[in-house]
Design a protein around this motif. Structure first.
Motif, PDB file in Angstrom:
ATOM      1  N   CYS A  29       0.830  -1.199   0.000  1.00 52.81           N
ATOM      2  CA  CYS A  29       0.000   0.000   0.000  1.00 52.81           C
ATOM      3  C   CYS A  29       0.876   1.266   0.000  1.00 52.81           C
ATOM      4  CB  CYS A  29      -0.914  -0.019   1.220  1.00 52.81           C
ATOM      5  SG  CYS A  29      -2.023   1.383   1.315  1.00 52.81           S
ATOM      6  N   ILE A  30       1.933   1.270   0.798  1.00 51.06           N
ATOM      7  CA  ILE A  30       2.849   2.414   0.839  1.00 51.06           C
ATOM      8  C   ILE A  30       3.468   2.644  -0.530  1.00 51.06           C
ATOM      9  CG2 ILE A  30       5.080   3.218   1.736  1.00 51.06           C
ATOM     10  CD1 ILE A  30       4.290   1.894   4.432  1.00 51.06           C
ATOM     11  N   VAL A  31       3.975   1.588  -1.143  1.00 51.84           N
ATOM     12  CA  VAL A  31       4.633   1.707  -2.446  1.00 51.84           C
ATOM     13  C   VAL A  31       3.646   2.185  -3.507  1.00 51.84           C
ATOM     14  CG1 VAL A  31       5.759   0.391  -4.294  1.00 51.84           C
ATOM     15  CG2 VAL A  31       6.452   0.041  -1.922  1.00 51.84           C
ATOM     16  N   LYS A  32       2.473   1.606  -3.526  1.00 53.11           N
ATOM     17  CA  LYS A  32       1.464   2.012  -4.507  1.00 53.11           C
ATOM     18  C   LYS A  32       1.096   3.484  -4.306  1.00 53.11           C
ATOM     19  CE  LYS A  32      -3.070   0.700  -6.342  1.00 53.11           C
ATOM     20  NZ  LYS A  32      -3.876   1.882  -6.064  1.00 53.11           N
ATOM     21  N   GLY A  33       0.935   3.896  -3.067  1.00 56.08           N
ATOM     22  CA  GLY A  33       0.606   5.285  -2.763  1.00 56.08           C
ATOM     23  C   GLY A  33       1.707   6.241  -3.186  1.00 56.08           C
ATOM     24  N   LEU A  34       2.956   5.867  -2.958  1.00 50.28           N
ATOM     25  CA  LEU A  34       4.076   6.720  -3.364  1.00 50.28           C
ATOM     26  C   LEU A  34       4.133   6.863  -4.882  1.00 50.28           C
ATOM     27  CD1 LEU A  34       6.878   5.528  -0.926  1.00 50.28           C
ATOM     28  CD2 LEU A  34       5.762   7.767  -0.949  1.00 50.28           C
ATOM     29  N   ILE A  35       3.848   5.795  -5.580  1.00 52.45           N
ATOM     30  CA  ILE A  35       3.862   5.840  -7.046  1.00 52.45           C
ATOM     31  C   ILE A  35       2.736   6.748  -7.543  1.00 52.45           C
ATOM     32  CG2 ILE A  35       3.485   4.479  -9.141  1.00 52.45           C
ATOM     33  CD1 ILE A  35       4.976   2.163  -7.672  1.00 52.45           C
ATOM     34  N   GLU A  36       1.561   6.638  -6.934  1.00 51.53           N
ATOM     35  CA  GLU A  36       0.410   7.431  -7.378  1.00 51.53           C
ATOM     36  C   GLU A  36       0.517   8.906  -6.996  1.00 51.53           C
ATOM     37  OE1 GLU A  36      -2.875   5.344  -5.621  1.00 51.53           O
ATOM     38  OE2 GLU A  36      -2.975   3.900  -7.268  1.00 51.53           O
ATOM     39  N   SER A  65      15.819  -0.458   2.907  1.00 48.40           N
ATOM     40  CA  SER A  65      16.945  -1.406   2.932  1.00 48.40           C
ATOM     41  C   SER A  65      16.913  -2.352   1.735  1.00 48.40           C
ATOM     42  CB  SER A  65      16.978  -2.187   4.242  1.00 48.40           C
ATOM     43  OG  SER A  65      15.915  -3.101   4.307  1.00 48.40           O
ATOM     44  N   ALA A  66      15.720  -2.594   1.182  1.00 48.84           N
ATOM     45  CA  ALA A  66      15.592  -3.440  -0.007  1.00 48.84           C
ATOM     46  C   ALA A  66      15.743  -2.627  -1.294  1.00 48.84           C
ATOM     47  CB  ALA A  66      14.247  -4.151   0.001  1.00 48.84           C
ATOM     48  N   LYS A  67      16.050  -1.326  -1.142  1.00 41.81           N
ATOM     49  CA  LYS A  67      16.227  -0.419  -2.282  1.00 41.81           C
ATOM     50  C   LYS A  67      14.960  -0.291  -3.134  1.00 41.81           C
ATOM     51  CE  LYS A  67      21.244  -0.881  -2.661  1.00 41.81           C
ATOM     52  NZ  LYS A  67      21.558  -1.307  -1.379  1.00 41.81           N
ATOM     53  N   ILE A  68      13.810  -0.386  -2.466  1.00 40.67           N
ATOM     54  CA  ILE A  68      12.530  -0.209  -3.137  1.00 40.67           C
ATOM     55  C   ILE A  68      12.147   1.265  -3.113  1.00 40.67           C
ATOM     56  CG2 ILE A  68      10.058  -0.744  -3.009  1.00 40.67           C
ATOM     57  CD1 ILE A  68      10.930  -3.551  -1.991  1.00 40.67           C
ATOM     58  N   VAL A  69      12.436   1.930  -1.998  1.00 33.81           N
ATOM     59  CA  VAL A  69      12.202   3.369  -1.894  1.00 33.81           C
ATOM     60  C   VAL A  69      13.515   4.090  -1.628  1.00 33.81           C
ATOM     61  CG1 VAL A  69       9.828   3.110  -1.045  1.00 33.81           C
ATOM     62  CG2 VAL A  69      11.678   3.383   0.588  1.00 33.81           C
ATOM     63  N   THR A  70      13.536   5.352  -2.017  1.00 38.60           N
ATOM     64  CA  THR A  70      14.662   6.229  -1.701  1.00 38.60           C
ATOM     65  C   THR A  70      14.136   7.319  -0.775  1.00 38.60           C
ATOM     66  OG1 THR A  70      14.226   7.609  -3.631  1.00 38.60           O
ATOM     67  CG2 THR A  70      15.809   5.812  -3.915  1.00 38.60           C
ATOM     68  N   SER A  71      15.038   8.025  -0.133  1.00 41.22           N
ATOM     69  CA  SER A  71      14.606   9.108   0.748  1.00 41.22           C
ATOM     70  C   SER A  71      15.454  10.340   0.496  1.00 41.22           C
ATOM     71  CB  SER A  71      14.713   8.684   2.212  1.00 41.22           C
ATOM     72  OG  SER A  71      16.051   8.425   2.560  1.00 41.22           O
TER      73      SER A  71
END
Length: 96
Positions: A29-36, A65-71
């Protein structure tokens, strides 16, 4: 030949690890929300997800840590974003 097999096995292991991290409903849900919505901070996600900020932060740490998101730090806040092309494609296939 053995070297080629080991390289191929590493690709499978990396992809499996990526899928394991994404397999949690909150992280998905977090990843999908960030993409949208684009880059967001924990406060924004807290409002959307209606769960404690500490819980969201723990999930973001795993995604990072899995390199899915950056900050990126902007003043006192940290904004998270999805830059991983493989993840972008995977989410697009899953939800469109």
């Amino acid at each position: 030949m053995l070297e080629m097999f080991q390289e191929e096995l590493e690709v499978y292991e990396n992809n499996a690890e990526l899928l394991k991290v994404l397999a949690h409903p909150v992280r998905l849900c977090i990843v999908k929300g960030l993409i949208e919505r684009g880059p967001s901070n924990v406060s924004t996600m807290y409002t959307c997800l209606n769960m404690p900020q500490s819980t969201i932060s723990q999930h973001l740490a795993k995604l990072k840590s899995a390199k899915i998101v950056t900050s990126e730090r902007k003043g006192l806040e940290i904004y998270y974003d999805v830059q991983n092309e493989k993840v972008l494609q995977l989410i697009q296939v899953m939800f469109h």
